[in-house]
Design an enzyme around this catalytic site. Structure first.
Site, PDB file in Angstrom:
ATOM      1  N   ASN A  30      25.793 -87.424 -15.123  1.00 37.01           N
ATOM      2  CA  ASN A  30      26.155 -88.724 -15.935  1.00 37.01           C
ATOM      3  C   ASN A  30      24.860 -88.793 -16.986  1.00 37.01           C
ATOM      4  O   ASN A  30      23.883 -88.955 -16.367  1.00 37.01           O
ATOM      5  CB  ASN A  30      26.489 -89.818 -15.148  1.00 37.01           C
ATOM      6  CG  ASN A  30      27.320 -90.728 -15.750  1.00 37.01           C
ATOM      7  OD1 ASN A  30      27.463 -90.736 -17.091  1.00 37.01           O
ATOM      8  ND2 ASN A  30      27.289 -91.901 -15.114  1.00 37.01           N
ATOM      9  N   HIS A 115      35.716-100.108  -4.103  1.00 35.32           N
ATOM     10  CA  HIS A 115      34.528-100.806  -4.474  1.00 35.32           C
ATOM     11  C   HIS A 115      35.241-102.204  -4.871  1.00 35.32           C
ATOM     12  O   HIS A 115      36.024-102.349  -5.729  1.00 35.32           O
ATOM     13  CB  HIS A 115      34.266-100.370  -5.724  1.00 35.32           C
ATOM     14  CG  HIS A 115      33.224 -99.255  -5.685  1.00 35.32           C
ATOM     15  ND1 HIS A 115      32.366 -98.602  -6.731  1.00 35.32           N
ATOM     16  CD2 HIS A 115      33.075 -98.322  -4.729  1.00 35.32           C
ATOM     17  CE1 HIS A 115      32.019 -97.601  -6.154  1.00 35.32           C
ATOM     18  NE2 HIS A 115      32.105 -97.399  -5.072  1.00 35.32           N
ATOM     19  N   TYR A 152      24.486-104.662 -11.747  1.00 34.07           N
ATOM     20  CA  TYR A 152      25.060-103.270 -11.410  1.00 34.07           C
ATOM     21  C   TYR A 152      26.350-103.192 -10.158  1.00 34.07           C
ATOM     22  O   TYR A 152      26.207-104.144  -9.316  1.00 34.07           O
ATOM     23  CB  TYR A 152      24.023-102.314 -10.348  1.00 34.07           C
ATOM     24  CG  TYR A 152      24.566-101.263  -9.772  1.00 34.07           C
ATOM     25  CD1 TYR A 152      25.059-100.145 -10.364  1.00 34.07           C
ATOM     26  CD2 TYR A 152      24.950-101.331  -8.320  1.00 34.07           C
ATOM     27  CE1 TYR A 152      25.958 -99.306  -9.849  1.00 34.07           C
ATOM     28  CE2 TYR A 152      25.840-100.390  -7.608  1.00 34.07           C
ATOM     29  CZ  TYR A 152      26.046 -99.327  -8.302  1.00 34.07           C
ATOM     30  OH  TYR A 152      26.735 -98.438  -7.831  1.00 34.07           O
ATOM     31  N   ASP A 203      25.735-101.424  -1.933  1.00 31.97           N
ATOM     32  CA  ASP A 203      24.661-100.622  -2.510  1.00 31.97           C
ATOM     33  C   ASP A 203      23.620-101.387  -3.250  1.00 31.97           C
ATOM     34  O   ASP A 203      23.843-102.115  -4.247  1.00 31.97           O
ATOM     35  CB  ASP A 203      25.658 -99.903  -3.627  1.00 31.97           C
ATOM     36  CG  ASP A 203      24.694 -98.537  -4.345  1.00 31.97           C
ATOM     37  OD1 ASP A 203      23.439 -98.692  -3.978  1.00 31.97           O
ATOM     38  OD2 ASP A 203      25.228 -98.026  -4.966  1.00 31.97           O
ATOM     39  N   GLU A 229      23.174 -99.269   1.220  1.00 28.03           N
ATOM     40  CA  GLU A 229      22.886 -97.922   0.304  1.00 28.03           C
ATOM     41  C   GLU A 229      21.581 -98.114  -0.522  1.00 28.03           C
ATOM     42  O   GLU A 229      21.421 -99.123  -1.246  1.00 28.03           O
ATOM     43  CB  GLU A 229      24.221 -97.643  -0.292  1.00 28.03           C
ATOM     44  CG  GLU A 229      24.173 -96.386  -1.366  1.00 28.03           C
ATOM     45  CD  GLU A 229      25.478 -96.170  -2.175  1.00 28.03           C
ATOM     46  OE1 GLU A 229      26.425 -96.447  -1.331  1.00 28.03           O
ATOM     47  OE2 GLU A 229      25.643 -95.759  -3.150  1.00 28.03           O
ATOM     48  N   GLU A 255      22.362 -90.084  -3.294  1.00 24.13           N
ATOM     49  CA  GLU A 255      23.244 -89.679  -4.365  1.00 24.13           C
ATOM     50  C   GLU A 255      22.661 -88.955  -5.609  1.00 24.13           C
ATOM     51  O   GLU A 255      23.118 -88.534  -6.346  1.00 24.13           O
ATOM     52  CB  GLU A 255      24.213 -91.005  -4.838  1.00 24.13           C
ATOM     53  CG  GLU A 255      23.451 -91.931  -5.393  1.00 24.13           C
ATOM     54  CD  GLU A 255      24.230 -93.203  -6.165  1.00 24.13           C
ATOM     55  OE1 GLU A 255      25.118 -93.671  -4.952  1.00 24.13           O
ATOM     56  OE2 GLU A 255      24.062 -93.724  -7.066  1.00 24.13           O
ATOM     57  N   ARG A 276      24.052 -88.995   1.502  1.00 24.75           N
ATOM     58  CA  ARG A 276      25.310 -89.206   0.562  1.00 24.75           C
ATOM     59  C   ARG A 276      24.864 -88.041  -0.762  1.00 24.75           C
ATOM     60  O   ARG A 276      25.461 -88.289  -1.729  1.00 24.75           O
ATOM     61  CB  ARG A 276      24.965 -90.764  -0.081  1.00 24.75           C
ATOM     62  CG  ARG A 276      25.272 -91.721   0.998  1.00 24.75           C
ATOM     63  CD  ARG A 276      25.422 -93.179   0.322  1.00 24.75           C
ATOM     64  NE  ARG A 276      26.633 -93.050  -0.407  1.00 24.75           N
ATOM     65  CZ  ARG A 276      26.774 -92.923  -1.547  1.00 24.75           C
ATOM     66  NH1 ARG A 276      25.625 -92.879  -2.312  1.00 24.75           N
ATOM     67  NH2 ARG A 276      27.888 -92.981  -2.449  1.00 24.75           N
ATOM     68  N   HIS A 305      28.812 -89.431  -2.011  1.00 29.30           N
ATOM     69  CA  HIS A 305      28.926 -90.094  -3.391  1.00 29.30           C
ATOM     70  C   HIS A 305      30.269 -89.553  -3.984  1.00 29.30           C
ATOM     71  O   HIS A 305      30.564 -88.562  -4.098  1.00 29.30           O
ATOM     72  CB  HIS A 305      27.722 -89.543  -4.502  1.00 29.30           C
ATOM     73  CG  HIS A 305      27.619 -90.515  -5.685  1.00 29.30           C
ATOM     74  ND1 HIS A 305      27.002 -89.891  -6.794  1.00 29.30           N
ATOM     75  CD2 HIS A 305      27.790 -91.631  -6.079  1.00 29.30           C
ATOM     76  CE1 HIS A 305      26.951 -90.771  -7.800  1.00 29.30           C
ATOM     77  NE2 HIS A 305      27.359 -91.860  -7.292  1.00 29.30           N
ATOM     78  N   ASP A 309      31.996 -90.801 -12.239  1.00 34.43           N
ATOM     79  CA  ASP A 309      31.113 -89.657 -13.138  1.00 34.43           C
ATOM     80  C   ASP A 309      31.272 -88.647 -12.303  1.00 34.43           C
ATOM     81  O   ASP A 309      30.761 -87.442 -12.738  1.00 34.43           O
ATOM     82  CB  ASP A 309      29.617 -90.178 -13.562  1.00 34.43           C
ATOM     83  CG  ASP A 309      29.228 -90.770 -12.288  1.00 34.43           C
ATOM     84  OD1 ASP A 309      29.568 -91.691 -11.675  1.00 34.43           O
ATOM     85  OD2 ASP A 309      27.836 -90.173 -12.122  1.00 34.43           O
ATOM     86  N   GLU A 332      33.046 -92.093  -0.504  1.00 34.67           N
ATOM     87  CA  GLU A 332      33.265 -93.104  -1.528  1.00 34.67           C
ATOM     88  C   GLU A 332      34.553 -92.399  -2.496  1.00 34.67           C
ATOM     89  O   GLU A 332      34.556 -91.322  -2.695  1.00 34.67           O
ATOM     90  CB  GLU A 332      32.007 -93.062  -2.680  1.00 34.67           C
ATOM     91  CG  GLU A 332      32.159 -94.031  -3.606  1.00 34.67           C
ATOM     92  CD  GLU A 332      30.658 -94.171  -4.458  1.00 34.67           C
ATOM     93  OE1 GLU A 332      29.928 -93.072  -4.342  1.00 34.67           O
ATOM     94  OE2 GLU A 332      30.563 -95.094  -4.940  1.00 34.67           O
ATOM     95  N   TRP A 395      17.085 -98.915 -12.141  1.00 34.05           N
ATOM     96  CA  TRP A 395      18.318 -99.482 -12.513  1.00 34.05           C
ATOM     97  C   TRP A 395      19.330 -99.066 -11.371  1.00 34.05           C
ATOM     98  O   TRP A 395      19.154 -98.012 -10.489  1.00 34.05           O
ATOM     99  CB  TRP A 395      19.166 -98.581 -13.567  1.00 34.05           C
ATOM    100  CG  TRP A 395      20.467 -99.243 -13.693  1.00 34.05           C
ATOM    101  CD1 TRP A 395      20.972-100.625 -14.084  1.00 34.05           C
ATOM    102  CD2 TRP A 395      21.563 -98.238 -13.553  1.00 34.05           C
ATOM    103  NE1 TRP A 395      22.271-100.501 -14.304  1.00 34.05           N
ATOM    104  CE2 TRP A 395      22.804 -99.544 -13.845  1.00 34.05           C
ATOM    105  CE3 TRP A 395      21.735 -97.088 -13.153  1.00 34.05           C
ATOM    106  CZ2 TRP A 395      24.202 -98.868 -13.633  1.00 34.05           C
ATOM    107  CZ3 TRP A 395      23.180 -96.603 -13.089  1.00 34.05           C
ATOM    108  CH2 TRP A 395      24.214 -97.494 -13.222  1.00 34.05           C
TER     109      TRP A 395
HETATM  110  O1  EZ4 Z   1      25.608 -95.500 -10.292  1.00 34.80           O
HETATM  111  O2  EZ4 Z   1      27.319 -92.740 -10.263  1.00 34.80           O
HETATM  112  O3  EZ4 Z   1      27.530 -95.487  -5.176  1.00 34.80           O
HETATM  113  N1  EZ4 Z   1      27.743 -95.068  -6.272  1.00 34.80           N
HETATM  114  C1  EZ4 Z   1      26.874 -95.447  -7.347  1.00 34.80           C
HETATM  115  C2  EZ4 Z   1      27.438 -95.016  -8.756  1.00 34.80           C
HETATM  116  C3  EZ4 Z   1      26.167 -94.564  -9.938  1.00 34.80           C
HETATM  117  C4  EZ4 Z   1      26.751 -93.678 -10.747  1.00 34.80           C
HETATM  118  C5  EZ4 Z   1      25.505 -93.192 -11.793  1.00 34.80           C
HETATM  119  O4  EZ4 Z   1      26.098 -92.292 -12.496  1.00 34.80           O
HETATM  120  O5  EZ4 Z   1      25.636 -96.027  -7.102  1.00 34.80           O
HETATM  121  O6  EZ4 Z   1      27.994 -95.981  -9.196  1.00 34.80           O
HETATM  122 CO    CO Z   2      25.249 -95.641  -4.960  1.00 37.66          CO
END
Ligand code: EZ4
Ligand code: CO
Length: 395
Positions: A30, A115, A152, A203, A229, A255, A276, A305, A309, A332, A395
């Protein structure tokens, strides 16, 4: 090599053998898609011509050791795509779904988590109710934080959540103080309303320091999370020792890892509970199985994960691994858009909280190249994050 953007960008490797058998592998990274596409086109595809597609392990070692420059997300995503496509081919030639080649079923279905996210706690409660009604046994909770915008994991409107947007990254603002103050109240409400058996996850997306993560873990203990997470950026694996000393909240990480070396200490010191790593970013089915086998020795379970993406090709491959390994934990699952699903016809299906791999030979997923060609690549980067004073933050 197919680059397509049916709602978001995907890179897919398609290998065709001299006998006309095709295999597909996800190569999507991604925000850095074209780097992997170039790595494959320039440095990998020419080396595959004339090689025996059945020698999956040897080809893996050839690409890994042969590059001299080992590991890294671009290299390992490219190797993953080759490995995945070769497992697809092997399954098709054998006439068996890939999970049969991995030892067969260890469970009836793959438990997935959805989610639930919204700006407000009430909004998250409504989302959780929808997931429960759809049969989900596990839900990840992310909520807006008073005083912060664009947090996020929080849907900004209807439709699929998608953090990658403009060619130049969007900028979000972060406050750990506001976050740590707010999150426990979210879990308190959801636990009260939905009772003790629904699996709840969260997360932290790499934003805390170990001592902050320890505090969050402690404050969430009454709500019995299945996992917290990515509490901290995990380059410093020993940093998890401090979190571990202070909380019984289970930890999940991995991830962004791309090899077993990224998780070795976390696993062997039993510093995490779920690993993950994914098929697409950790070197393919062959490498992922090695990570999960190591994890099994240390009571660590898988929790791959599965955000949008990761293409349906990755999801199909993940399910063959998930259903076969002894130490599966959770998978996930964020359903893709309709356009994405049309470009990648697949046989896996969701039912009552479980995903089931396809029973077709190979992975049971394909790419419709004609349709893919209608969705040209669009540059889209992941956001960056800054503290309220402007300091760049994870981020
Ligand atoms: O932010 O895959 O657990 N899932 C995550 C994702 C990540 C994206 C980044 O490309 O943390 O949503
Ligand atoms: Co994550």
């Amino acid at each position: 090599m197919i680059v397509t953007s049916p709602g978001r960008n995907f890179v897919t490797l398609k290998i065709v053998t001299d006998e006309g058998v095709t295999g597909v592998g996800d190569a999507t990274l991604n925000g850095r898609e074209l780097a992997v596409a170039a790595y494959l086109n320039e440095h990998v595809v020419p080396l595959l011509i004339g090689r025996d597609p059945h020698r999956i392990e040897d080809i893996w070692q050839y690409l890994y050791k042969g590059a001299y420059w080992r590991r890294g997300p671009v290299t390992m995503t490219a190797i993953a795509a080759v490995d995945t496509a070769l497992w697809d081919i092997k399954g098709k030639v054998a006439g068996l779904p890939v999970y049969q080649l991995l030892g067969g079923r260890s469970r009836e279905g793959v438990t997935v988590y959805g989610h639930a996210s919204a700006d407000t706690v009430d909004g998250v409660l409504a989302e959780v109710a929808k997931y429960v009604a759809d049969g989900y046994k596990a839900v990840r909770l992310q909520a807006g934080i008073p005083g912060l915008s664009g947090v996020y994991g929080v849907h900004t409107g209807p439709g699929v959540y998608e953090p990658a947007s403009a060619a130049v990254p969007a900028e979000a603002v972060w406050s750990t103080e506001r976050y740590l103050h707010h999150v426990p109240s979210l879990f308190e409400r959801v636990r009260d309303e939905f009772g003790p058996t629904l699996k709840l996850l969260h997360d932290a997306h790499h934003r805390l320091t170990p001592i902050e993560a320890a505090r969050l873990g402690k404050s969430l203990e009454p709500y019995a999370l299945t996992w917290l997470e990515d509490p901290v950026p995990a380059e410093l694996q020993e940093g998890f020792r401090l979190i571990r000393r202070h909380t019984t909240t289970p930890l999940a990480v991995g991830e962004v890892f791309n090899s077993v070396w990224d998780c070795q200490q976390l696993i062997t010191e039993q510093l995490v509970d779920y690993i993950r790593t994914t098929v697409v970013h950790a070197g393919g089915i062959s490498a992922l199985r090695r990570i999960f086998d190591l994890a099994a020795l240390y009571h660590v379970r898988s929790g791959s994960h599965g955000a949008t993406d990761l293409s349906p090709v990755c999801m199909a491959a993940a399910l063959h691994v998930d259903v076969s390994i002894p130490n599966f934990g959770l998978q996930e699952y964020m359903p893709h858009t309709e356009e994405t699903d049309e470009v990648f016809p697949h046989g896996y299906r969701f039912e009552n909280g479980y995903l089931h791999p396809s029973e077709a030979p190979g992975l049971g997923v394909d790419i419709d190249e004609e349709l893919a060609a209608k969705y040209p690549y669009r540059p889209a980067a992941l956001p960056v994050n800054r503290l309220e004073d402007g300091t760049l933050h994870s981020w």
